[in-house]
Design a protein around this motif. Sequence first.
Motif, mmCIF file in Angstrom:
data_model
loop_
_atom_site.group_PDB
_atom_site.id
_atom_site.type_symbol
_atom_site.label_atom_id
_atom_site.label_comp_id
_atom_site.label_asym_id
_atom_site.label_seq_id
_atom_site.Cartn_x
_atom_site.Cartn_y
_atom_site.Cartn_z
ATOM 1 N N SER A 114 0.878 -1.150 0.087
ATOM 2 C CA SER A 114 -0.012 0.045 -0.006
ATOM 3 C C SER A 114 0.957 1.135 0.104
ATOM 4 C CB SER A 114 -0.745 0.169 1.339
ATOM 5 O OG SER A 114 -0.089 0.540 2.294
ATOM 6 N N ASP A 115 0.297 2.406 -0.180
ATOM 7 C CA ASP A 115 1.023 3.700 -0.288
ATOM 8 C C ASP A 115 1.278 4.311 1.317
ATOM 9 O OD1 ASP A 115 -1.396 4.472 0.713
ATOM 10 O OD2 ASP A 115 -1.850 6.077 -0.712
ATOM 11 N N HIS A 116 1.001 3.199 2.262
ATOM 12 C CA HIS A 116 1.205 3.777 3.870
ATOM 13 C C HIS A 116 2.771 3.013 4.077
ATOM 14 C CE1 HIS A 116 -2.424 5.242 5.842
ATOM 15 N NE2 HIS A 116 -3.155 4.552 4.547
ATOM 16 N N LYS A 127 6.553 2.946 2.663
ATOM 17 C CA LYS A 127 7.656 3.263 1.710
ATOM 18 C C LYS A 127 9.306 2.738 2.295
ATOM 19 C CE LYS A 127 5.853 7.650 -0.092
ATOM 20 N NZ LYS A 127 6.331 9.032 -0.530
#
Length: 262
Positions: free
Chosen positions: A119-121, A123
């Motif tokens: 997910s974009d949560h 990195k």
Amino acid sequence: MKTNSLFYHLFQNFPSIFFELIGHPPTETNGYEFQSVEIKDTNQRLDGVFIPAKRTRQPIYFVEVQAQFDEDFYYRFFTEIFLYLGNNKSNRDWFAVAIYPRRIIEPVIPRPYQWLVESDHIKRFYLDELGLIANQSLGLGMLKLLVEDEPKAQQRAEYLIHQIQQLTPTNEQPKLAELLTTILAYKFPESGIKELTKMFELNDLKQSKLYQEAKTEGKLETVPLLLELGLTVERIAQELQLDLEAVKEAAKELASQATSLE
């Protein structure tokens, strides 16, 4: 020096480097405080949390530096994150950043957390893969320096010295020089301060705490850092031109503080 301690020092003093790393403008630093947070009622601690000011809607950023392979890393990281959110009854959005020196150190992502990592949560960054962007940013260049081998480290250090001397305001140079010399001492722990000064031609950066010949009490502030780098109290006293007893007292105080935190 322990890698996590070095990154904590870096992000605490230069939080803009973190936001550059994740692709955000350095000005986003405003309104954030960087802390190492202990999770209540556990023996766990988050390496770093960028905590936004209460009256803003900015998200929380969790940062973990993983310098060695640990197959349980993601289990631990997500457990710490959700314990923090639960303990603080947080209603903010959040993002997590995992930093690895090299991709090979990253463990296999456990199946229960794959959706989170994808997910974009979440990195993930690998310092040896920063590429050309590390040449365009002073802060990211210092991160890349941490994983360079000796020949490349010397070349990059000389380039960073040029950037500090030529491209940064005079009032910012001492703090940047201190960060650079801290990283160099981490990279070359066997080299003495005088040898590093000669190697990287740092004579023009004399306001750095690690290299200046000041005789004030402020010099003692570098003692805990140098102890973590593995220098003996005798060597520290010699290199910093400090009284041996004063260095021993600073080391004793550091040990006392560490014991009180256990």
